[in-house]
Scaffold this active site. Structure first.
Site, PDB file in Angstrom:
ATOM      1  CG  HIS A   1      39.643  30.242  31.342  1.00 53.00           C
ATOM      2  ND1 HIS A   1      39.459  31.322  31.775  1.00 53.00           N
ATOM      3  CD2 HIS A   1      40.593  29.821  32.364  1.00 53.00           C
ATOM      4  CE1 HIS A   1      41.028  31.662  31.668  1.00 53.00           C
ATOM      5  NE2 HIS A   1      41.412  30.751  32.211  1.00 53.00           N
TER       6      HIS A   1
ATOM      7  CD  GLU B   1      45.003  29.936  36.602  1.00 53.03           C
ATOM      8  OE1 GLU B   1      46.186  28.863  36.061  1.00 53.03           O
ATOM      9  OE2 GLU B   1      45.057  30.769  35.834  1.00 53.03           O
TER      10      GLU B   1
END
Length: 306
Positions: free
Chosen positions: A39, A130
């Site tokens: 990201h 994550e």
């Protein structure tokens, strides 16, 4: 790791068994590329205190992160379309995305580079999220915990109330099984003439674990790896040997910067058809054994008797 009769690496993983089975199942069509993208810059990257008041999965991109994502989309489009020199007509992309706000935001911005007809589909995939660091994070405490992680080892250290990289490895392995089913069931292809590219928008550690699992890297090799920068990507491309390799799109110098060891780079080159198994074999053995010597004639005779 073994040697196949044709001199290629043994097909002892999910990926390689699928590749071997192409001879048995000629209708299976593999994606041309699998591209891992981290990201863009998030508010948490800019200011660690953001995690004290905002849940990790809700941390947004910064204005710079939005720009990075748009640029990554344009760059990846150049990769999958062949750029301006050898343009490919019938290419498509399929996205997998982590459910976190910063990955979904990255996908939204990247998507501007691709027309609707180029996108086969997109799927939110919770298993590529994550690493879990716990709930709300106390900044000073987290700094101390991360220092402890460096002493303990990044792969096996488990965050209090959170996960270790080894835990992430287990769910990434589960995701890969689903990925292969998607490929096998032709859920990603519109027609046989399409050159399909999978783009996985995820997180730094999760992407490194994905590569570790795919290429059968050891824990020590994982510990060498540097994290992806924001919106950096790694291109795994299907080569002439029928295997995916980082060495087709990326240079040796890039792989060295990422932390790949000489034997890891040699493995990528072998998969790309640049070098042979024999060149890799001694490097690979040395990573497990110290001072392995050539067998004597007496040892060879003993091996035959056994």
């Amino acid at each position: 790791m073994k040697q196949c009769t044709d001199g290629k690496l043994a097909c002892d993983s999910e990926e390689q068994s699928m590749l071997k089975n192409q001879e048995v199942c000629p209708k299976r069509k593999l994606p041309k590329r699998i591209i891992l993208v981290r990201h863009g810059e998030s508010q948490g990257n800019l200011d660690m205190s953001a995690y004290t008041t905002t849940p990790d999965y809700r941390i947004p991109l910064t204005p710079l992160g939005l720009e990075q994502a748009r640029a990554a989309g344009q760059n990846i489009r150049q990769v999958v379309s062949g750029g301006f020199e050898e343009a490919i007509e019938n290419w498509k992309v399929y996205f997998y995305v982590s459910p976190y706000e910063r990955t979904r935001g990255t996908l939204r911005e990247m998507g501007q580079a691709f027309g609707r007809k180029r996108i086969i589909g997109v799927r939110e995939e919770c298993r590529i999220r994550e690493q879990d660091f716990g709930n709300f994070q106390v900044e000073e405490r987290m700094k101390a915990v991360k220092q402890t992680r460096e002493r303990f080892g990044r792969f096996f250290f488990r965050f209090p109330e959170g996960e270790s990289a080894a835990d992430v490895f287990d769910r990434v392995a589960s995701f890969m099984e689903s990925l292969w089913r998607d490929i096998d069931m032709k859920r990603l292809d519109q027609d046989e003439t399409t050159e399909t590219n999978l783009i996985i928008v995820s997180h730094g550690l999760t992407s490194r674990v994905f590569l570790m699992k795919w290429f059968k890297w050891t824990v020590d090799q994982f510990e060498r790896l540097n994290n992806f920068g924001n919106c950096e990507y790694r291109v795994m491309q299907l080569g002439p040997t029928g295997e995916y390799s980082l060495a087709i799109h990326h240079s040796k110098e890039e792989m060295e910067q990422w932390g790949l060891s000489p034997e890891m780079i040699a493995d990528q080159q072998c998969r790309a058809g640049v070098s042979s198994w024999n060149e890799l074999s001694s490097l690979y053995l040395e990573s497990f054994f110290n001072g392995v010597h050539e067998s004597s004639s007496e040892e060879d005779n003993l091996d035959e008797k056994l």
